[in-house]
Design a protein around this motif. Structure first.
Motif, PDB file in Angstrom:
ATOM      1  N   LEU A 154      -0.140  -6.173  -6.103  1.00 46.91           N
ATOM      2  CA  LEU A 154      -0.471  -7.266  -5.197  1.00 46.91           C
ATOM      3  C   LEU A 154       0.238  -8.559  -5.596  1.00 46.91           C
ATOM      4  N   LEU A 155       0.345  -8.828  -6.878  1.00 47.23           N
ATOM      5  CA  LEU A 155       1.031 -10.042  -7.308  1.00 47.23           C
ATOM      6  C   LEU A 155       2.520  -9.964  -6.976  1.00 47.23           C
ATOM      7  N   ALA A 156       3.110  -8.777  -7.079  1.00 46.90           N
ATOM      8  CA  ALA A 156       4.503  -8.623  -6.662  1.00 46.90           C
ATOM      9  C   ALA A 156       4.638  -8.850  -5.166  1.00 46.90           C
ATOM     10  N   ASP A 157       3.633  -8.409  -4.398  1.00 44.94           N
ATOM     11  CA  ASP A 157       3.644  -8.664  -2.958  1.00 44.94           C
ATOM     12  C   ASP A 157       3.590 -10.162  -2.665  1.00 44.94           C
ATOM     13  N   ALA A 158       2.856 -10.907  -3.499  1.00 41.45           N
ATOM     14  CA  ALA A 158       2.793 -12.356  -3.301  1.00 41.45           C
ATOM     15  C   ALA A 158       4.189 -12.967  -3.393  1.00 41.45           C
ATOM     16  N   GLY A 159       5.014 -12.437  -4.281  1.00 43.17           N
ATOM     17  CA  GLY A 159       6.389 -12.914  -4.370  1.00 43.17           C
ATOM     18  C   GLY A 159       7.167 -12.624  -3.099  1.00 43.17           C
ATOM     19  N   ALA A 176      -5.141 -10.812   0.979  1.00 45.42           N
ATOM     20  CA  ALA A 176      -6.411 -10.182   1.339  1.00 45.42           C
ATOM     21  C   ALA A 176      -6.170  -8.879   2.096  1.00 45.42           C
ATOM     22  N   LEU A 177      -5.229  -8.903   3.040  1.00 42.65           N
ATOM     23  CA  LEU A 177      -4.887  -7.676   3.766  1.00 42.65           C
ATOM     24  C   LEU A 177      -4.257  -6.643   2.842  1.00 42.65           C
ATOM     25  N   SER A 178      -3.563  -7.094   1.810  1.00 47.94           N
ATOM     26  CA  SER A 178      -2.960  -6.163   0.859  1.00 47.94           C
ATOM     27  C   SER A 178      -4.028  -5.336   0.148  1.00 47.94           C
ATOM     28  N   TRP A 179      -5.174  -5.958  -0.151  1.00 47.57           N
ATOM     29  CA  TRP A 179      -6.283  -5.193  -0.734  1.00 47.57           C
ATOM     30  C   TRP A 179      -6.721  -4.088   0.222  1.00 47.57           C
ATOM     31  N   LEU A 180      -6.789  -4.408   1.514  1.00 52.93           N
ATOM     32  CA  LEU A 180      -7.183  -3.404   2.500  1.00 52.93           C
ATOM     33  C   LEU A 180      -6.217  -2.228   2.489  1.00 52.93           C
ATOM     34  N   TRP A 181      -4.906  -2.517   2.509  1.00 51.80           N
ATOM     35  CA  TRP A 181      -3.933  -1.427   2.560  1.00 51.80           C
ATOM     36  C   TRP A 181      -3.841  -0.678   1.234  1.00 51.80           C
ATOM     37  N   ALA A 182      -4.176  -1.340   0.140  1.00 50.49           N
ATOM     38  CA  ALA A 182      -4.242  -0.626  -1.133  1.00 50.49           C
ATOM     39  C   ALA A 182      -5.379   0.394  -1.106  1.00 50.49           C
ATOM     40  N   ALA A 183      -6.520   0.012  -0.519  1.00 52.51           N
ATOM     41  CA  ALA A 183      -7.627   0.957  -0.387  1.00 52.51           C
ATOM     42  C   ALA A 183      -7.239   2.133   0.505  1.00 52.51           C
ATOM     43  N   VAL A 184      -6.550   1.827   1.615  1.00 48.86           N
ATOM     44  CA  VAL A 184      -6.093   2.906   2.509  1.00 48.86           C
ATOM     45  C   VAL A 184      -5.142   3.840   1.771  1.00 48.86           C
ATOM     46  N   ALA A 185      -4.249   3.274   0.955  1.00 49.14           N
ATOM     47  CA  ALA A 185      -3.281   4.087   0.212  1.00 49.14           C
ATOM     48  C   ALA A 185      -3.972   5.047  -0.735  1.00 49.14           C
ATOM     49  N   LEU A 186      -5.038   4.587  -1.375  1.00 48.21           N
ATOM     50  CA  LEU A 186      -5.758   5.446  -2.321  1.00 48.21           C
ATOM     51  C   LEU A 186      -6.582   6.504  -1.607  1.00 48.21           C
ATOM     52  N   LEU A 187      -6.870   6.291  -0.336  1.00 46.92           N
ATOM     53  CA  LEU A 187      -7.616   7.277   0.443  1.00 46.92           C
ATOM     54  C   LEU A 187      -6.704   8.345   1.028  1.00 46.92           C
ATOM     55  N   GLY A 208       0.812  -1.210   0.000  1.00 46.08           N
ATOM     56  CA  GLY A 208       0.000   0.000   0.000  1.00 46.08           C
ATOM     57  C   GLY A 208       0.846   1.260   0.000  1.00 46.08           C
ATOM     58  N   ALA A 209       1.952   1.229   0.744  1.00 49.02           N
ATOM     59  CA  ALA A 209       2.842   2.395   0.784  1.00 49.02           C
ATOM     60  C   ALA A 209       3.437   2.675  -0.595  1.00 49.02           C
ATOM     61  N   LEU A 223     -13.443  -9.838  -1.082  1.00 51.78           N
ATOM     62  CA  LEU A 223     -14.675  -9.411  -1.747  1.00 51.78           C
ATOM     63  C   LEU A 223     -15.081  -7.994  -1.356  1.00 51.78           C
ATOM     64  N   VAL A 224     -14.732  -7.588  -0.140  1.00 48.56           N
ATOM     65  CA  VAL A 224     -15.067  -6.231   0.301  1.00 48.56           C
ATOM     66  C   VAL A 224     -14.068  -5.212  -0.228  1.00 48.56           C
ATOM     67  N   PHE A 225     -12.780  -5.469  -0.012  1.00 53.62           N
ATOM     68  CA  PHE A 225     -11.781  -4.441  -0.317  1.00 53.62           C
ATOM     69  C   PHE A 225     -11.256  -4.512  -1.744  1.00 53.62           C
ATOM     70  N   GLY A 226     -11.408  -5.653  -2.438  1.00 54.91           N
ATOM     71  CA  GLY A 226     -10.993  -5.711  -3.831  1.00 54.91           C
ATOM     72  C   GLY A 226     -11.768  -4.745  -4.699  1.00 54.91           C
ATOM     73  N   PRO A 227     -13.105  -4.873  -4.780  1.00 52.58           N
ATOM     74  CA  PRO A 227     -13.892  -3.913  -5.567  1.00 52.58           C
ATOM     75  C   PRO A 227     -13.772  -2.481  -5.051  1.00 52.58           C
ATOM     76  N   LEU A 228     -13.671  -2.313  -3.716  1.00 46.36           N
ATOM     77  CA  LEU A 228     -13.515  -0.964  -3.166  1.00 46.36           C
ATOM     78  C   LEU A 228     -12.235  -0.321  -3.670  1.00 46.36           C
ATOM     79  N   THR A 229     -11.138  -1.082  -3.688  1.00 45.47           N
ATOM     80  CA  THR A 229      -9.851  -0.545  -4.141  1.00 45.47           C
ATOM     81  C   THR A 229      -9.908  -0.156  -5.606  1.00 45.47           C
TER      82      THR A 229
END
Length: 262
Positions: free
Chosen positions: A116-121, A161-172, A86-87, A248-254
């Motif tokens: 997110l895929l790079a984070d998976a690595g 899944a948590l990465s989606w959450l922090w991606a949403a926070v980053a965009l906010l 997210g940062a 499902l919550v934070f993916g579409p939100l992001t």
């Protein structure tokens, strides 16, 4: 003077665009290896420190304590670095490169998904370090290779899944430092107030209540069940449902927040 007529620019496919942004994120890690410090340091420090300092007192011996500790430090090592993606996304937002990417004829979510895929690595690297270190100092997973693969896959899925959450926070918030500060403030207390290091029965009653509803505790229990082949399914089922719900919550939100960026 003749003018060369060119047709419309073709739109890159979803897979091609996502792959390109994933490769870009991986190249950034290659040129800034300091991004891997957290991935390497946290699992190593906590696994070695707690095994040899507290292993005898908490587990009877370091080898026995590893059956409880190692799946837990695997969860902690991956969870504690989920905010870094997210940062990096927030850093892109604050520079001109973000506006350039938005003008490209590609699927709008490719940049976020590529991060997110790079984070998976990075998470797989952390898991590999934890497992290799644990086996080197005496951990022997009763679940064998299938149990280890299942446990690692579950924990990596939780991290994504948590990465989606922090991606949403980053965009906010659009500020890398703020994302990092929020990540530490939100993730560190539940990481320690969990059953990663000790059994909840040793804690005060009010803290036991929090530990038992703590998602990190459930994911750690699920990883233990898979890697140690204890036969438990409740924690695994709960963890899979939690991963699906958060995504499902934070993916579409992001993706929605990304599309509304100006």
């Amino acid at each position: 003077m003749s003018v060369i007529s060119r047709g419309p620019v073709s739109r890159a496919g979803v897979l091609a665009a996502t792959g390109a942004f994933t490769w870009r994120a991986l190249l950034k890690i290659k040129h800034e290896p300091k991004q891997l410090v957290d991935v390497i340091a946290i699992p190593v420090v906590f696994t070695v420190l707690f095994t040899y300092i507290f292993g005898g007192a908490l587990g009877g011996s370091p080898a026995r304590y590893l059956t409880t500790l190692l799946p837990g430090t695997l969860v902690m090592g991956i969870t504690s670095c989920t905010m870094y993606g997210g940062a990096r996304l927030a850093q892109d937002v604050t520079t001109g490169v973000f506006d350039r990417f938005r003008t490209l004829p590609v699927w709008r979510g490719a940049l976020v998904l590529g991060h997110l895929l790079a984070d998976a690595g990075r998470y797989l690297l952390a898991a590999t370090i934890v497992m290799a270190l644990g086996i080197a100092i005496g951990y022997r997973p009763a679940g064998g290779v299938p149990g280890v693969v299942g446990g690692v896959a579950l924990v990596v899925g939780f991290g994504l899944a948590l990465s989606w959450l922090w991606a949403a926070v980053a965009l906010l918030v659009r500020d890398p430092a703020t994302v990092m500060s929020l990540g530490l403030a939100v993730l560190m207390p539940p990481s320690f107030a969990s059953d990663i290091f000790v059994q909840p029965s040793t804690m005060p009653g009010w803290l036991q209540t929090f530990v038992r509803v703590n998602p990190i505790s459930h994911v750690a229990d699920a990883a233990r069940d898979l890697m140690n082949h204890t036969g438990g399914t409740a924690a695994v089922t709960w963890s899979l449902l939690a991963v699906a719900a958060i995504t499902l919550v934070f993916g579409p939100l992001t993706v929605g927040l990304y599309n509304r960026q100006s």
